[in-house]
Design a protein around this motif. Structure first.
Motif, PDB file in Angstrom:
ATOM      1  N   ALA A 165       0.795  -1.207  -0.157  1.00 41.91           N
ATOM      2  CA  ALA A 165      -0.050  -0.037  -0.056  1.00 41.91           C
ATOM      3  C   ALA A 165       0.887   1.164   0.057  1.00 41.91           C
ATOM      4  N   ALA A 166       1.863   1.338   0.792  1.00 41.30           N
ATOM      5  CA  ALA A 166       2.807   2.408   0.851  1.00 41.30           C
ATOM      6  C   ALA A 166       3.664   2.692  -0.418  1.00 41.30           C
ATOM      7  N   LEU A 167       3.944   1.468  -1.048  1.00 43.20           N
ATOM      8  CA  LEU A 167       4.710   1.546  -2.507  1.00 43.20           C
ATOM      9  C   LEU A 167       3.755   2.405  -3.429  1.00 43.20           C
ATOM     10  N   SER A 168       2.525   1.837  -3.327  1.00 48.24           N
ATOM     11  CA  SER A 168       1.736   2.459  -4.291  1.00 48.24           C
ATOM     12  C   SER A 168       1.432   3.923  -4.088  1.00 48.24           C
ATOM     13  N   ARG A 169       1.347   4.285  -2.737  1.00 43.29           N
ATOM     14  CA  ARG A 169       1.517   5.750  -2.701  1.00 43.29           C
ATOM     15  C   ARG A 169       2.657   6.381  -3.013  1.00 43.29           C
ATOM     16  N   ALA A 170       3.884   5.799  -2.785  1.00 40.50           N
ATOM     17  CA  ALA A 170       5.016   6.197  -3.298  1.00 40.50           C
ATOM     18  C   ALA A 170       5.203   6.439  -4.760  1.00 40.50           C
ATOM     19  N   ASN A 171       4.682   5.412  -5.556  1.00 41.26           N
ATOM     20  CA  ASN A 171       4.840   5.403  -6.913  1.00 41.26           C
ATOM     21  C   ASN A 171       3.844   6.804  -7.424  1.00 41.26           C
ATOM     22  N   ALA A 172       2.855   7.053  -6.828  1.00 38.77           N
ATOM     23  CA  ALA A 172       2.004   8.259  -7.149  1.00 38.77           C
ATOM     24  C   ALA A 172       2.623   9.570  -6.890  1.00 38.77           C
ATOM     25  N   ARG A 173       3.289   9.476  -5.461  1.00 34.77           N
ATOM     26  CA  ARG A 173       3.905  10.790  -4.976  1.00 34.77           C
ATOM     27  C   ARG A 173       5.209  11.221  -5.325  1.00 34.77           C
ATOM     28  N   LEU A 174       5.972  10.251  -5.822  1.00 34.59           N
ATOM     29  CA  LEU A 174       7.469  10.382  -5.789  1.00 34.59           C
ATOM     30  C   LEU A 174       7.844  10.832  -7.343  1.00 34.59           C
TER      31      LEU A 174
END
Length: 248
Positions: A99-108
């Motif tokens: 879940a955190a990786l999905s957010r990271a891919n969207a935000r970074l």
């Protein structure tokens, strides 16, 4: 929210993605300059002495020139996994939950001397080109990137809060007024504060990890500071400027 990272001089080699296709990268308005820089780097690689001068390399680093020669044929990897070094070690993308990786891919996002701006999951090959490099017969990279990159950054910032963690040379490729900017200072026992140099990257990597993985959606600098504090970072805010304070 977008967290804008600097790239790194060091990059993982290899990858399991197909060769570079510019049309697969985000921000298509940057494609014409990307195409020109790719052509110039590949051509320059045929002249190792000229490559060393332009890219500030020693003869022991000729493998970097070989990577530039193969830019259009070598395998790719997601940008966030391509870059290495102190900041990326602290970000430690490999250990994020799904879940955190999905957010990271969207935000970074990553600033790049070769590609201008990349999303975390944009597939890119290993390469060597720094913001301070100057290719033969061409203006500086800042002079070439600013006219095309700054409108893209400005458009990005109209829709989302941008936290700019880039170093000075990469920020110089495209300025973004109004972004949340972050400094790191060391506080000594006597209260003196000094600028953190090398470990500046590590603390920015920690902040990037906290912001990338948080369930919160900050909309201003105060929200960014709140996420950092929940990650046990000491942060002070003055308008859109944040200062991370660490013990000397």
């Amino acid at each position: 929210m977008i967290v804008l990272l600097p790239p790194s001089e060091t990059k993982r080699v290899g990858g399991d993605g197909p060769p570079l296709r510019l049309e697969s990268l985000s921000f298509p308005a940057l494609h014409p300059l990307r195409e020109s820089l790719l052509d110039e780097l590949v051509a320059l690689a045929a002249d190792p002495p000229a490559s060393r001068r332009a890219l500030s390399l020693s003869a022991k680093q000729d493998a970097e020139i070989e990577r530039n020669a193969a830019l259009r044929t070598s395998p790719t990897a997601p940008a966030i996994r391509r870059y290495t070094g102190v900041l990326y070690d602290a970000l430690d993308i490999e250990t994020l939950s799904a879940a955190a990786l999905s957010r990271a891919n969207a935000r970074l996002a990553v600033g790049s001397a070769l590609f201008g701006l990349l999303r975390a999951d944009d597939p890119v090959p290993a390469y060597r080109l720094s913001a301070s490099s100057k290719l033969p017969g061409q203006p500086t990279l800042g002079a070439r990137w600013r006219p095309v990159l700054e409108p893209v950054l400005a458009a990005l910032a109209t829709d989302e809060l941008v936290v700019d963690l880039r170093s000075g040379s990469y920020a110089g490729l495209g300025r973004l007024p109004g972004a949340v900017e972050v400094d790191v200072v060391a506080e000594h026992a006597d209260g003196r504060r000094t600028v953190v140099s090398h470990f500046n990257k590590a603390h920015k990597g920690r902040l990037a990890r906290a912001l990338a993985s948080s369930r919160a959606e900050p909309t201003d600098a105060a929200g960014v500071a709140a996420v950092a504090r929940r990650a046990d970072m000491r942060v002070e805010r003055s308008g859109n400027a944040l200062t991370v304070v660490v013990t000397a």
